[in-house]
Design a protein around this motif. Structure first.
Motif, PDB file in Angstrom:
ATOM      1  N   VAL A 136      88.060 -23.816  76.128  1.00  9.35           N
ATOM      2  CA  VAL A 136      87.144 -23.108  75.221  1.00  9.35           C
ATOM      3  C   VAL A 136      85.827 -23.876  75.147  1.00  9.35           C
ATOM      4  CG1 VAL A 136      88.946 -22.023  73.810  1.00  9.35           C
ATOM      5  CG2 VAL A 136      88.099 -24.278  73.169  1.00  9.35           C
ATOM      6  N   THR A 137      84.777 -23.162  74.799  1.00 10.10           N
ATOM      7  CA  THR A 137      83.470 -23.812  74.679  1.00 10.10           C
ATOM      8  C   THR A 137      82.820 -23.377  73.381  1.00 10.10           C
ATOM      9  OG1 THR A 137      81.369 -24.208  75.818  1.00 10.10           O
ATOM     10  CG2 THR A 137      82.255 -21.991  75.987  1.00 10.10           C
ATOM     11  N   LYS A 138      82.034 -24.272  72.788  1.00 14.30           N
ATOM     12  CA  LYS A 138      81.368 -23.947  71.516  1.00 14.30           C
ATOM     13  C   LYS A 138      80.092 -23.165  71.778  1.00 14.30           C
ATOM     14  CE  LYS A 138      83.049 -28.070  69.157  1.00 14.30           C
ATOM     15  NZ  LYS A 138      82.725 -29.389  68.625  1.00 14.30           N
ATOM     16  N   VAL A 139      79.859 -22.130  70.989  1.00 25.46           N
ATOM     17  CA  VAL A 139      78.626 -21.339  71.135  1.00 25.46           C
ATOM     18  C   VAL A 139      77.934 -21.203  69.785  1.00 25.46           C
ATOM     19  CG1 VAL A 139      79.333 -19.978  73.144  1.00 25.46           C
ATOM     20  CG2 VAL A 139      79.953 -19.198  70.857  1.00 25.46           C
ATOM     21  N   ASP A 140      76.623 -20.936  69.840  1.00 24.44           N
ATOM     22  CA  ASP A 140      75.852 -20.776  68.600  1.00 24.44           C
ATOM     23  C   ASP A 140      76.068 -19.409  67.955  1.00 24.44           C
ATOM     24  OD1 ASP A 140      74.823 -23.279  68.992  1.00 24.44           O
ATOM     25  OD2 ASP A 140      73.067 -22.573  70.109  1.00 24.44           O
ATOM     26  N   GLU A 141      76.310 -18.392  68.784  1.00 25.25           N
ATOM     27  CA  GLU A 141      76.452 -17.035  68.239  1.00 25.25           C
ATOM     28  C   GLU A 141      77.813 -16.450  68.594  1.00 25.25           C
ATOM     29  OE1 GLU A 141      73.303 -13.878  68.377  1.00 25.25           O
ATOM     30  OE2 GLU A 141      72.259 -15.448  69.484  1.00 25.25           O
ATOM     31  N   TYR A 145      81.101 -12.713  71.178  1.00 23.78           N
ATOM     32  CA  TYR A 145      82.210 -13.023  72.089  1.00 23.78           C
ATOM     33  C   TYR A 145      83.560 -12.809  71.404  1.00 23.78           C
ATOM     34  CZ  TYR A 145      78.464 -15.728  74.366  1.00 23.78           C
ATOM     35  OH  TYR A 145      77.292 -16.135  74.957  1.00 23.78           O
ATOM     36  N   GLY A 146      84.619 -13.075  72.186  1.00 24.11           N
ATOM     37  CA  GLY A 146      85.949 -13.174  71.602  1.00 24.11           C
ATOM     38  C   GLY A 146      86.160 -14.626  71.174  1.00 24.11           C
ATOM     39  N   VAL A 147      86.467 -14.831  69.907  1.00 23.94           N
ATOM     40  CA  VAL A 147      86.603 -16.204  69.375  1.00 23.94           C
ATOM     41  C   VAL A 147      88.073 -16.633  69.398  1.00 23.94           C
ATOM     42  CG1 VAL A 147      86.356 -17.626  67.292  1.00 23.94           C
ATOM     43  CG2 VAL A 147      84.531 -16.051  67.968  1.00 23.94           C
ATOM     44  N   VAL A 148      88.283 -17.902  69.775  1.00 20.05           N
ATOM     45  CA  VAL A 148      89.630 -18.472  69.797  1.00 20.05           C
ATOM     46  C   VAL A 148      89.803 -19.305  68.524  1.00 20.05           C
ATOM     47  CG1 VAL A 148      91.212 -19.986  71.067  1.00 20.05           C
ATOM     48  CG2 VAL A 148      89.543 -18.596  72.325  1.00 20.05           C
ATOM     49  N   VAL A 149      90.763 -18.914  67.687  1.00 21.79           N
ATOM     50  CA  VAL A 149      91.037 -19.670  66.455  1.00 21.79           C
ATOM     51  C   VAL A 149      92.193 -20.629  66.753  1.00 21.79           C
ATOM     52  CG1 VAL A 149      91.651 -19.517  64.005  1.00 21.79           C
ATOM     53  CG2 VAL A 149      90.294 -17.692  65.074  1.00 21.79           C
ATOM     54  N   MET A 150      91.932 -21.928  66.542  1.00 17.49           N
ATOM     55  CA  MET A 150      92.921 -22.933  66.969  1.00 17.49           C
ATOM     56  C   MET A 150      93.049 -24.058  65.953  1.00 17.49           C
ATOM     57  SD  MET A 150      90.464 -24.519  69.925  1.00 17.49           S
ATOM     58  CE  MET A 150      90.844 -26.267  69.976  1.00 17.49           C
ATOM     59  N   PHE A 167      82.449 -15.190  60.044  1.00 21.16           N
ATOM     60  CA  PHE A 167      82.657 -16.421  60.809  1.00 21.16           C
ATOM     61  C   PHE A 167      84.118 -16.862  60.741  1.00 21.16           C
ATOM     62  CE2 PHE A 167      82.814 -20.981  61.466  1.00 21.16           C
ATOM     63  CZ  PHE A 167      82.041 -21.126  62.612  1.00 21.16           C
ATOM     64  N   VAL A 168      84.769 -16.957  61.913  1.00 21.51           N
ATOM     65  CA  VAL A 168      86.148 -17.478  61.934  1.00 21.51           C
ATOM     66  C   VAL A 168      86.238 -18.746  62.783  1.00 21.51           C
ATOM     67  CG1 VAL A 168      87.356 -15.292  61.533  1.00 21.51           C
ATOM     68  CG2 VAL A 168      86.692 -15.912  63.855  1.00 21.51           C
ATOM     69  N   GLY A 169      85.157 -19.050  63.496  1.00 26.09           N
ATOM     70  CA  GLY A 169      85.135 -20.225  64.364  1.00 26.09           C
ATOM     71  C   GLY A 169      84.027 -20.041  65.387  1.00 26.09           C
ATOM     72  N   ASN A 170      83.737 -21.105  66.145  1.00 27.27           N
ATOM     73  CA  ASN A 170      82.636 -20.990  67.119  1.00 27.27           C
ATOM     74  C   ASN A 170      83.081 -21.355  68.534  1.00 27.27           C
ATOM     75  OD1 ASN A 170      83.015 -23.707  66.788  1.00 27.27           O
ATOM     76  ND2 ASN A 170      80.846 -24.221  66.636  1.00 27.27           N
ATOM     77  N   LYS A 171      84.402 -21.247  68.770  1.00 27.43           N
ATOM     78  CA  LYS A 171      84.892 -21.581  70.113  1.00 27.43           C
ATOM     79  C   LYS A 171      85.306 -20.308  70.824  1.00 27.43           C
ATOM     80  CE  LYS A 171      86.374 -26.094  68.567  1.00 27.43           C
ATOM     81  NZ  LYS A 171      86.221 -25.824  67.127  1.00 27.43           N
TER      82      LYS A 171
END
Length: 361
Positions: A136-141, A145-150, A167-171
């Motif tokens: 996974v990679t961190k993004v500003d927006e 995208y599809g966000v991975v909650v981990m 906001f649920v995460g930024n990965k």
């Protein structure tokens, strides 16, 4: 070890370049996109790469035979007769991916450019003992995208949220996976999505883990991201103090110049420029944030920024090309022409200025 690269479809987002070559063969930083991945896989001991393909397999295979010998790795094709999404191709290539070793295999999206930390990923995969690892990679927006909650501490994936409003995460999923062969038992041979159907199942069994990608990441499947990706890639070469970067009084920032290219007097080149083989850059030319592909001629005092100049094209004297102009193969821009975001199909001659972004057929 083996790897599968999802090559997929028509590369419509990168037209007009993909009208001349399948997308994985379009050069990025003077090397076909897919070759960046194949070389990185070879470097960590992958012996066979399977390409999941549904478009122009003949063209791909001709080129790949050449890569096979150059890189010293076995490359085979798994051809879809209908588009199978991102998971179907794994089921189709099952026999090519499974061997007696029981080792995990890599799966990559062909558009992804990064430092490919495959070695760390193998260690991570061994360490957690689950069934699948995703990068996974961190993004500003994250909302795009599809966000991975981990779980931050273990990397265990809890759920996926597609284009979240809150906001649920930024990965986000970086399109690089390491999977145990048992994952193939969860995939049917039909059009299906690994992100929406397969991974949520594995996550529900607590067997899916995510590793945060060190370094840069970009999906270079469309022109704007391709230009951004080039900047990140050249930055990464600079950080690793690569001898590949050009030096000289006429160079500003990070620039890649093929050794067969010729550069005239009084040019100013950079930052973030790649100049391909056999290019001729005449005198007084200004280039910044752009890619100039094989066999291009840029005539005296032309100025190019934030653009991609396709193979064997010419840009005339005192012409100005900017704002995401994309010239397909063999396009000829006349002297003193201005192009503001023109997207020009192959084999065209441009005799009048393009004042606002448009497609020139």
């Amino acid at each position: 070890m083996k790897a599968l690269i999802l090559v997929g479809g028509f590369g419509t987002r990168l037209r007009p370049l993909t009208l001349s070559f399948p997308k994985p063969l379009v050069e990025f930083a003077n090397k076909p996109m897919i070759l960046h991945q194949i070389e990185a896989l070879k470097a960590i001991g992958v012996t066979e790469v399977v390409l999941a393909i549904n478009y122009q397999p003949e063209v791909m295979m001709t080129f790949l035979k050449e890569f096979e010998e150059k890189v010293g790795i076995k490359i085979t094709c798994s051809q879809e007769t209908e588009p199978l999404g991102t998971a179907g191709p794994l089921a189709l290539a099952r026999d090519k991916l499974i061997d007696d070793s029981g080792k995990p295999f890599f799966v990559l999206n062909s558009d992804v450019i990064s430092e490919y930390p495959f070695k760390q990923m193998i260690e991570f995969h061994k360490g957690h003992g689950g069934e699948a690892s995703i990068m996974v990679t961190k993004v500003d927006e994250p909302s795009k995208y599809g966000v991975v909650v981990m779980e931050e501490s273990t990397g265990k994936v809890q759920k996926f949220v597609e284009k979240p409003k809150l906001f649920v995460g930024n990965k986000i999923n970086a399109g690089i996976y390491l999977l145990n062969p048992s994952v193939l038992d969860k995939i049917e041979l039909r059009p299906t999505s690994i992100e929406k159907e397969v991974f949520p199942k594995i996550a529900a069994e607590n067997k899916l883990f995510a590793m945060v990608l060190p370094g840069f990441w970009m999906d270079i499947g469309q022109p704007r991201d391709y230009i951004t990706g080039l900047r990140l890639y050249l930055d990464s070469l600079r950080k690793n103090s690569s001898s590949k970067l050009a030096v000289g009084a006429h160079i500003v920032g990070n620039v890649l110049v093929d050794e067969t290219a010729k550069i005239g007097e009084g040019c100013l080149i950079g930052p973030d420029v790649a100049i391909g083989p056999g290019c001729v850059i005449e005198s007084g030319v200004r280039l910044s944030r752009c890619t100039v592909m094989r066999g291009v001629r840029i005539k005296n005092h032309a100025c190019i920024s934030s653009s991609i100049i396709g193979w064997h094209s010419t840009v005339g004297q005192w012409a100005r090309v900017e704002n995401m102009t994309i010239l397909g193969e063999d396009v000829h821009v006349s002297d003193e022409i201005y192009s503001n975001g023109g997207v020009v199909l192959p084999h065209k001659e441009i005799k009048s200025s393009i004042l606002k972004p448009e497609i020139v057929m």
